[in-house]
Design an enzyme around this catalytic site. Structure first.
Site, PDB file in Angstrom:
ATOM      1  N   ARG A  46       0.821  -1.219   0.000  1.00  0.00           N
ATOM      2  CA  ARG A  46       0.000   0.000   0.000  1.00  0.00           C
ATOM      3  C   ARG A  46       0.851   1.264   0.000  1.00  0.00           C
ATOM      4  NH1 ARG A  46      -5.206  -0.830   3.744  1.00  0.00           N
ATOM      5  NH2 ARG A  46      -5.949  -2.807   2.927  1.00  0.00           N
ATOM      6  N   ASP A 147     -15.967   9.379   8.357  1.00  0.00           N
ATOM      7  CA  ASP A 147     -14.880   8.401   8.249  1.00  0.00           C
ATOM      8  C   ASP A 147     -13.587   9.194   8.315  1.00  0.00           C
ATOM      9  OD1 ASP A 147     -14.848   5.264   7.026  1.00  0.00           O
ATOM     10  OD2 ASP A 147     -12.958   6.356   6.850  1.00  0.00           O
TER      11      ASP A 147
END
Ligand code: SAM
Length: 295
Positions: A46, A147
């Site tokens: 990632r 979020d």
């Protein structure tokens, strides 16, 4: 001099166990996310994208750059890269009939906070449930969906999904709540504007000292996010939910999350559904003065 392992040399970027430990420390401090030992490869793949995007050639250099500047805008991308956003429409379906029954007993407007909304499937499922419960596309309700990850919030606000994401929904829900794309949008569906109008999307880090949110909510969804936090962090977050909840509000948790071991503020009401432990002592008397949940 430190030995370089074989897997380090075969990688595009040098990534040592020490680099992994540094990433672990940084994301824990920033987002509360505890990364297990087994996540080393995931972290590499990632963050390798971030090294490519920023033109930096070594993890140690990337991490020095981040740590050297708390205002670095790269922090946002670093955090976005390390969150796990798995979700789906009507995930853990048993919660939605409970929500429908609950909202019909609440004062209007009904206020709901979806606190780890990811790409939006969860708050839109809540919105559909409200429309069905009140029998209208304009129910007396508002949802705040938050979020930490700004990428997923953008996806959520757009409300456009691959058509495969709604394959499991009934044809009635698909017809009522989605528009099918044509031409360049073929294979995509868009959530109807009426549902989007019910929701305000906003970034909120559950770990932050203060939350840009106020009001008293009839229901809080906090599903499949606490699993990334350790118990003290979970306890702190649960404590902060209490003043934001009406006396009879419900708290919805994920299937593998058990809040009873980390907080005595809540008691179990149903399968992974909680209510305030002192619900009756907070009483109904002041309920007329409760403010609308807001951001
Ligand atoms: C696995 S998804 C769960 C999504 C949805 N609640 C569900 O159950 O389908 C976890 C979400 O939590 C968010 N998250 C992780 N750490 C967070 C934090 N500190 N504050 C707010 N959200 C966070 C991630 O960005 C991700 O979108």
């Amino acid at each position: 001099m430190r030995d370089i392992t074989k897997s380090e040399t075969s990688k595009e970027f040098q990534f040592s166990h020490r680099d992994f430990e540094r990433v672990r420390g940084l994301i824990y401090k920033r987002a509360g996310i505890s990364l297990a030992d087994s996540k080393e490869e995931m972290v590499y793949s990632r963050l390798a994208r971030r090294l490519r995007a920023t033109g930096i050639s070594a993890f140690s250099e990337y991490l020095d750059w981040l740590e050297g500047d708390l205002e670095n805008t790269e922090w946002e991308s670093f955090t976005n890269a390390l969150t796990t956003n798995l979700t789906s429409f009507f995930r853990e379906e048993h919660h939605f009939p409970i929500l429908a029954e609950h909202v019909l007993k609440c004062e209007h407007p009904v206020n709901i906070w979806c606190s780890a909304s990811s790409t939006g499937e969860e708050p839109y499922s809540i919105a559909m449930t409200l429309c069905e419960a009140f029998g209208t596309l304009r129910p007396p309700a508002h949802i705040i969906a938050t979020d930490i990850d700004t990428n997923v919030l953008n996806t959520a606000a757009r409300g456009v999904y691959g058509a495969d994401r709604i394959e499991k929904l009934s044809s009635d829900r698909v017809r009522k709540f989605f528009l099918r794309g044509k031409g360049a949008q073929d294979g995509y569906v868009k959530v109807r504007q009426e549902l989007r109008d019910l929701i305000t999307f906003k970034q909120l880090n559950l770990l932050a000292d203060s939350w840009p949110i106020s009001g008293e909510f009839d229901a809080v969804f906090c599903r499949n996010v606490m699993i990334y936090f350790d118990k003290p962090t979970q306890g702190k977050i649960l404590k902060k939910f209490v003043p934001l909840m009406k006396h009879d509000a419900l708290l919805f948790a994920g299937h593998s999350e058990n809040f009873l071991y980390v907080s005595d503020e809540f008691r179990l009401k149903g399968k992974t559904v909680y209510e305030l432990a002192n619900a009756s002592s907070r009483g109904r008397a002041g309920s007329g003065q409760f403010r609308r949940g807001s951001v």
